[in-house]
Write a protein that holds these residues in place. Structure first.
Motif, PDB file in Angstrom:
ATOM      1  N   SER A  18       0.841  -1.205   0.000  1.00 13.07           N
ATOM      2  CA  SER A  18       0.000   0.000   0.000  1.00 13.07           C
ATOM      3  C   SER A  18       0.872   1.250   0.000  1.00 13.07           C
ATOM      4  O   SER A  18       0.594   2.222  -0.706  1.00 13.07           O
ATOM      5  CB  SER A  18      -0.918   0.011   1.227  1.00 13.07           C
ATOM      6  N   CYS A  21       1.004   4.107  -2.939  1.00 10.88           N
ATOM      7  CA  CYS A  21       0.724   5.510  -2.613  1.00 10.88           C
ATOM      8  C   CYS A  21       1.863   6.424  -3.056  1.00 10.88           C
ATOM      9  O   CYS A  21       1.625   7.556  -3.503  1.00 10.88           O
ATOM     10  CB  CYS A  21       0.474   5.651  -1.112  1.00 10.88           C
ATOM     11  N   PRO A  27      -4.352   2.379   8.002  1.00 15.77           N
ATOM     12  CA  PRO A  27      -4.020   2.693   6.600  1.00 15.77           C
ATOM     13  C   PRO A  27      -4.943   3.715   5.954  1.00 15.77           C
ATOM     14  O   PRO A  27      -4.646   4.183   4.856  1.00 15.77           O
ATOM     15  CB  PRO A  27      -4.122   1.333   5.905  1.00 15.77           C
ATOM     16  N   ALA A  28      -6.033   4.085   6.616  1.00 17.35           N
ATOM     17  CA  ALA A  28      -6.861   5.183   6.099  1.00 17.35           C
ATOM     18  C   ALA A  28      -6.029   6.456   5.984  1.00 17.35           C
ATOM     19  O   ALA A  28      -6.302   7.323   5.139  1.00 17.35           O
ATOM     20  CB  ALA A  28      -8.069   5.417   7.006  1.00 17.35           C
ATOM     21  N   TYR A  66      -3.031   6.673   4.828  1.00  9.52           N
ATOM     22  CA  TYR A  66      -2.389   6.685   3.513  1.00  9.52           C
ATOM     23  C   TYR A  66      -3.295   7.328   2.474  1.00  9.52           C
ATOM     24  O   TYR A  66      -2.873   8.167   1.676  1.00  9.52           O
ATOM     25  CB  TYR A  66      -2.077   5.259   3.048  1.00  9.52           C
ATOM     26  N   LEU A  67      -4.556   6.890   2.467  1.00 13.13           N
ATOM     27  CA  LEU A  67      -5.490   7.393   1.461  1.00 13.13           C
ATOM     28  C   LEU A  67      -5.705   8.888   1.603  1.00 13.13           C
ATOM     29  O   LEU A  67      -5.781   9.613   0.612  1.00 13.13           O
ATOM     30  CB  LEU A  67      -6.826   6.653   1.561  1.00 13.13           C
ATOM     31  N   ILE A 113      -4.130  -1.268   2.985  1.00 12.35           N
ATOM     32  CA  ILE A 113      -5.418  -0.615   2.744  1.00 12.35           C
ATOM     33  C   ILE A 113      -6.528  -1.643   2.580  1.00 12.35           C
ATOM     34  O   ILE A 113      -7.639  -1.476   3.095  1.00 12.35           O
ATOM     35  CB  ILE A 113      -5.327   0.292   1.498  1.00 12.35           C
ATOM     36  N   LEU A 115     -10.308  -0.237   6.391  1.00  9.13           N
ATOM     37  CA  LEU A 115     -10.012   1.155   6.720  1.00  9.13           C
ATOM     38  C   LEU A 115     -10.575   1.556   8.075  1.00  9.13           C
ATOM     39  O   LEU A 115     -10.748   2.738   8.356  1.00  9.13           O
ATOM     40  CB  LEU A 115     -10.558   2.081   5.626  1.00  9.13           C
TER      41      LEU A 115
END
Length: 484
Positions: A3, A7, A78-79, A81-82, A217, A221
């Motif tokens: 992930s 990204c 990992p939310a 990262y988004l 991800i 999330l």
């Protein structure tokens, strides 16, 4: 780690594709004389080499946000990262680009002047006060946090030692804010920016070597914070306030005009303004991955720390453990330099915003003192509150986080009105949608957080959706009237 890699590639592709699209819509004119040339005064309007403008812009906007914010935001999972990737490409970099380029087109005008030009005189006055308050909060926050790190580096984290560093940093702020921009900022900031970039690159290499098992991800999330002591903070809106400078930050709207006054050609706007934000997003993404390892894969124990460590401690422990003595010192200095340099440019921006409002020429030194002295006295009062109250820093930080993102809301709506009036079509969607989303974030946060109205956190989705919808209704009502 996969992930994380995806990204990284997404951010680079975002600059190449979406950044080029945004630049094409604005249509910079390489033949247009910039304010750095037309208003050159040797103090604030100074043409600088492009690489210096980029490095200074990057360091100015970085602060502790893409580091401390990413460390705290990584606890959500990992939310984070988004949010860094999508927020940076479609909101933060667009925000910085339009503020910077509009400032170039308006003779180097600061944010309140830009807001007044597109949102009206009343909003301009509100924004003037709001900007000054935010910049004072930034200066205060960015004095105390590097002082904590310097105290740890010196092996003396006592209250007295920390306050000594606070005094030294604050004295530097006064000097740097009053001197011409090319005397200190133009000479040493590129070196500090290099240290910050070195730190990020070195940590990324360490991640590749270690290849830790980080949450991905596609694993979900959901908020992973409760497993490490992060309770009572829903992802929406808290993640979007916690990670600010690595995704979108209103503070940047006060900094971009500084470099708009040093830009020699409008065509340089994309690499300087959009590119600096993408670079900051890369730094935030690296620290989010490092922090995921720290919190979720045994990294804390590896570096001799624990899961309750504060962000400055995470920085110090990870840098010294992973990069050795020399690399660790250089890395930590990069982290220290970022908030210090953002702090002094915050005061510089405040001085220029006030000077623009009262029409006071800043070339004479005594005029700079007339505007600067009250600012430093106000900042001293905030510092006293920070020291005198046990939870003073946390209170100021939370207000700073909310005010920071609220300022971004005004900047995005300003850019939206510009696109409606000067570009036509549906180009306004590129700033209108982020503006409506960030409006929902800031309103929801102040409604449910303890610094605000303390409404039940379970109401967050309804408050956010209602605010987003109301923003669209009000905008399209205005749009229909303007475009008749």
């Amino acid at each position: 780690m996969f992930s994380f890699l995806l990204c990284i590639f997404a951010l680079i592709a975002g600059y190449a594709i979406y950044g080029a699209f945004v630049d094409k819509v604005f249509a910079p004119d390489p033949k247009r004389i910039t304010p750095a040339v037309s208003k050159a005064d040797g103090v604030d309007y100074v043409p600088l080499p492009t690489w210096k403008v980029f490095m200074i812009q990057f360091l100015n906007i970085a602060g502790t946000g893409p580091i401390f914010g990413a460390i705290m935001g990584a606890k959500f999972g990992p939310a984070s990262y988004l949010w860094i990737v999508l927020g940076c490409i479609f909101a933060g970099a667009v925000h910085d680009y339009f503020v910077g380029m509009l400032s170039v087109r308006h003779d180097g005008a600061g944010l309140p002047e830009l807001v007044g030009s597109y949102l009206g005189a009343g909003t301009k006055k509100v924004m003037l006060v709001f900007s000054i308050v935010l910049l004072l909060l930034v200066g205060t926050v960015f004095v105390y946090s590097p002082a904590l790190i310097l105290g740890d580096m010196a092996g003396d984290g006592t209250r007295g030692a920390i306050m000594l560093w606070v005094g030294i940093i604050f004295l530097y702020y006064i000097i740097a804010t009053l001197l011409p921009i090319d005397k200190i900022i133009g000479k040493i900031y590129p070196l500090f920016a290099f240290a910050l970039l070195f730190m990020a690159a070195a940590l990324m290499v360490c991640l590749f070597v270690k290849w830790p098992h980080l949450p991905e991800i596609w694993d979900g999330l959901q908020n992973r914070g409760p497993s490490i002591g992060l309770n009572g903070q829903p992802i929406f809106p808290c993640l979007f306030i916690t990670i600010a400078c690595g995704a979108i930050s209103g503070f940047h709207a006060t900094q971009s005009p500084l470099m708009a006054r040093c830009l020699k050609n409008e065509k340089l706007g994309r690499p300087v303004f959009y590119g600096s934000m993408i670079t900051e997003g890369l730094v935030a993404l690296i620290w989010a991955a490092v922090s995921s390892y720290f919190f979720f894969d045994g990294g804390a124990a590896e570096v001799g720390s624990d899961l309750t460590a504060a962000a400055p401690t995470v920085v110090t422990k990870v840098s010294q453990s992973w990069l050795g003595l020399l690399g660790g010192i250089l890395a930590v200095l990069g982290v220290v330099a970022a908030p210090i340099t953002s702090g002094d440019t915050a005061f510089r921006s405040a001085r220029l915003i006030i000077a623009d409002f009262i029409k006071m020429d800043q070339k004479p030194v005594h005029n700079r003192l007339i505007v600067g002295i009250p600012l430093f006295l106000a900042a001293s009062a905030l510092l006293w509150f920070n020291v005198a109250n046990a939870d003073g820093f946390n209170i100021i930080w939370r207000y700073f986080g909310w005010a920071n993102q609220t300022l971004a809301v005004f900047a995005l709506w300003t850019a939206t009105v510009y696109l409606v009036k000067h570009k036509g079509g549906a180009w306004y969607l590129m700033t209108m949608l982020p503006a409506a989303f960030m409006t929902a974030v800031t309103v929801t946060f102040i409604c449910i957080d303890k610094i605000g109205f303390r409404l039940p956190a379970s109401w967050n989705a309804w408050i956010g959706f209602s605010t987003f919808l109301l923003s669209l209704v009000l905008f399209f009502t205005w749009h229909r009237k303007v475009c008749k």
